[in-house]
Design an enzyme around this catalytic site. Structure first.
Site, short mmCIF file in Angstrom:
data_model
loop_
_atom_site.label_atom_id
_atom_site.label_comp_id
_atom_site.label_asym_id
_atom_site.label_seq_id
_atom_site.Cartn_x
_atom_site.Cartn_y
_atom_site.Cartn_z
N ARG A 175 2.02 10.17 0.86
CA ARG A 175 2.30 11.18 1.92
C ARG A 175 3.43 11.89 1.16
NH1 ARG A 175 1.81 7.41 7.48
NH2 ARG A 175 -0.52 6.52 7.03
N GLU A 208 1.12 -1.49 0.06
CA GLU A 208 0.01 0.11 -0.12
C GLU A 208 0.85 1.39 0.09
OE1 GLU A 208 -2.39 2.63 3.01
OE2 GLU A 208 -2.73 0.41 3.49
N THR A 256 -3.84 6.66 2.00
CA THR A 256 -4.27 8.04 2.26
C THR A 256 -4.72 8.79 1.02
OG1 THR A 256 -1.84 7.82 3.33
CG2 THR A 256 -3.00 9.90 3.41
N LYS A 310 -11.15 -0.52 7.00
CA LYS A 310 -9.79 -0.67 7.60
C LYS A 310 -10.24 0.03 9.04
CE LYS A 310 -6.96 3.01 6.88
NZ LYS A 310 -5.84 3.77 6.46
#
Length: 214
Positions: free
Chosen positions: A43, A39, A67, A127
């Protein structure tokens, strides 16, 4: 299917890389450690380049984008080749766009209300985030009672010491973690250590086998 591959891996490395070279080298290290899944979080400024590089150079690696917080990012990561998306929260526009594009998305949930929104959007896997802050394994047990069909990928504070506290729960499909791919290891180019930690994590996550006495 993508979710089946995530479930088979049992661990999803949560990766922070910047640029094509870091992405490709990290993917090589993960594959060498026996864990062809990542994943790649958005960021860093050149995270999209990393996703593109891994998709192009390591076609056997299941590449997800993490994200993901906006509809525009959904379009960008899908165009870059991401096979699944992970979001820190349950934001309907992001989830709807991923569904329109036919790409699995695992939104973050922290409360029963979050879960209800996810279920209303037709999701079956979410999640738990940040897992260690919102109750950890106890939260999954509590949420599984009123929502028995839901499955979780806990992320946030998951490490080698508590991994099986999560993986041993029937409702957990896999756990997301970054201890094997910590950012300082990436910036130092210590790919061998990432491979070592990855192999160790794969062995740790392997389901226990039982031997029947004849």
């Amino acid at each position: 299917m993508v979710l089946d591959r995530i479930a088979a891996a049992r661990i999803v490395p949560v990766v922070v890389v910047d640029g094509a070279d870091e992405g490709a080298r990290l993917a090589d290290a993960l594959v060498a450690g026996g864990l062809p899944i990542a994943e790649i979080t958005l960021r860093m400024p050149r995270a999209l380049d990393a996703i593109k590089a891994v998709v192009a150079e390591q076609p056997d690696v299941l590449v997800g984008a993490g994200t993901v917080t906006s509809v525009a990012q959904v379009d960008q990561v899908v165009e870059a080749g991401a096979s699944f998306l992970v979001s820190p929260g349950t934001f309907e526009p992001v989830i709807r766009r991923a569904q329109e594009l036919g790409v699995p998305i695992l939104p973050g949930v922290a409360t029963a209300s979050d879960v209800m929104r996810a279920l209303d959007l037709g999701l079956e896997v979410v999640k738990l985030f940040p897992a260690s802050v919102v109750g950890g394994p106890a939260a999954i047990k509590a949420l599984s009672a009123p929502f028995p069909g839901l499955r979780f990928m806990p992320t946030g504070g998951v490490n080698a010491a508590n991994l099986h506290d999560y993986l041993d729960l029937p409702a957990v499909i896999a756990a997301g973690g970054s201890w094997m791919v910590e950012r300082p290891l990436v910036t130092a180019g210590d790919w061998a250590e990432i491979t070592r930690r990855t192999a160790e994590a794969v062995a740790l996550a392997a389901p226990a086998t039982t031997t029947e006495e004849s």
